[in-house]
Design a protein around this motif. Structure first.
Motif, short mmCIF file in Angstrom:
data_model
loop_
_atom_site.label_atom_id
_atom_site.label_comp_id
_atom_site.label_asym_id
_atom_site.label_seq_id
_atom_site.Cartn_x
_atom_site.Cartn_y
_atom_site.Cartn_z
N LYS A 256 0.88 -1.13 -0.09
CA LYS A 256 0.16 -0.03 0.02
C LYS A 256 0.95 1.20 -0.10
N LYS B 271 0.89 5.34 -2.36
CA LYS B 271 0.67 5.98 -3.48
C LYS B 271 1.90 6.73 -4.00
N ASP C 184 2.49 8.57 -6.28
CA ASP C 184 2.50 9.98 -6.72
C ASP C 184 2.64 10.97 -5.47
N ASP C 185 1.86 10.27 -4.49
CA ASP C 185 2.05 11.29 -3.03
C ASP C 185 3.36 11.12 -2.41
#
Length: 316
Positions: free
Chosen positions: A274, A276, A278-279
């Motif tokens: 898990k 992200k 791009d984050d």
């Protein structure tokens, strides 16, 4: 099996002919092929293509940089070559391509601070391809992803380690509590060996090659994914550890019996974490700016020596 291997080779040759290197990190075709696998026979060509290394080539520059000779870190490089690559005689000696390449690079970029990770990275590259082409792949990797880990006054490793710590908390709160809180291990102690060697120091060569296939496309977030995957593999034994030393030994040298059965399985596990991406990229920029402001504020009351020039190319 042989036919499948040749088909994969042919697909890569076709894609490298149709997709410009400068566009390869945006290409879904390239990403799909990377996920499917990279034949050893074309691996360094793929790495050169994905990093757009050849675009950086300036004729004659590498030879002229090499003629500058030894740098302050030369002796350390020689010792690390014996330590890490003693089974590869072609990488040893005063004319070692690792030594020559790193001397050339460090004379060109004098603000880089030597650590063993540089020898590990360059050695791994040179096991795949010819020296001068490897030099420009290395330059591209350093410019795109890795140079801040080795640069004068950089806090990038601290930033990325902190982001990894957050990712660990989000993925496995129990392990995060054990490692980060109960044993008080700073994330940077976990990540330093991983990130500054791009896992060359930590994983078997076949696994490293597959990690690098995806890292060259995805960048730093993929290194975080691999770190999370290693923790996932070693979860049970980590929860049983009673000291920081035992945790770091497991994470930096994961027992082969705990790793996924093959390199592709490790990549699959890493991609399932898990996170992200791009984050992470956005948070890196934000945290870098915060750290930079804090550092400048701390340095403001006192005069500091200027950092050395960042690039020193030979005159044509």
């Amino acid at each position: 099996m042989i036919d499948a291997h040749r088909q994969r080779e042919q697909k890569w040759v076709a894609v490298m002919s149709s997709v410009q290197p400068s566009q390869s990190r945006k290409s879904k075709k390239v990403k799909k092929l990377l996920l499917d696998g990279v034949p050893a026979s074309v691996r360094y060509l793929v790495w050169s293509h994905v990093t757009d290394g050849r675009a950086r080539i300036v004729a004659g520059v590498y030879a002229r940089l090499g003629s500058r000779g030894r740098v302050p870190a030369s002796e350390l490089i020689e010792k690390d070559l014996v330590r890490y690559f003693k089974e590869y005689p072609q990488l040893q000696g005063l004319q070692s391509p690792v030594l020559v390449l790193l001397q050339a690079y460090m004379s060109m970029v004098p603000d880089v601070q030597y650590s063993a990770g540089l020898t590990l990275i360059v050695g791994q590259l040179l096991l795949q391809g010819p020296e001068e082409e490897v030099f420009w792949i290395f330059v591209s990797l350093m410019d795109s992803y890795l140079r801040p880990y080795f640069s004068f006054m950089s806090q990038q490793l601290e930033v990325d380690s902190a982001l990894f710590g957050r990712a660990l908390e989000a993925n496995d709160g129990q392990v995060a509590k054990k490692v980060l809180l109960e044993l008080s291990i700073p994330p940077s102690e976990i990540c330093s060996s991983w990130f500054t060697s791009v896992f060359v120091e930590n994983l078997p060569t076949g696994y490293v090659n597959r990690v690098w296939d995806l890292f060259m496309y995805e960048g730093i977030p993929f290194l975080m994914r691999v770190g999370l995957a290693i923790i996932n593999c070693c979860r049970r034994i980590l929860l049983e550890c009673t000291s920081d030393a035992s945790v770091l030994e497991v994470l930096h040298h994961p027992p082969s019996r705990l790793l996924p059965p093959n390199p592709d399985a490790l990549v699959t596990l890493a991609l399932s974490q898990k996170l992200k991406d791009d984050d992470v990229r956005k948070q890196r920029i934000k945290m870098e700016a915060q750290v930079k402001r804090q550092t400048q504020a701390q340095q403001a009351p006192r005069k500091t020596a200027a950092a050395p020039a960042s690039i020193s190319l030979p005159k044509t």
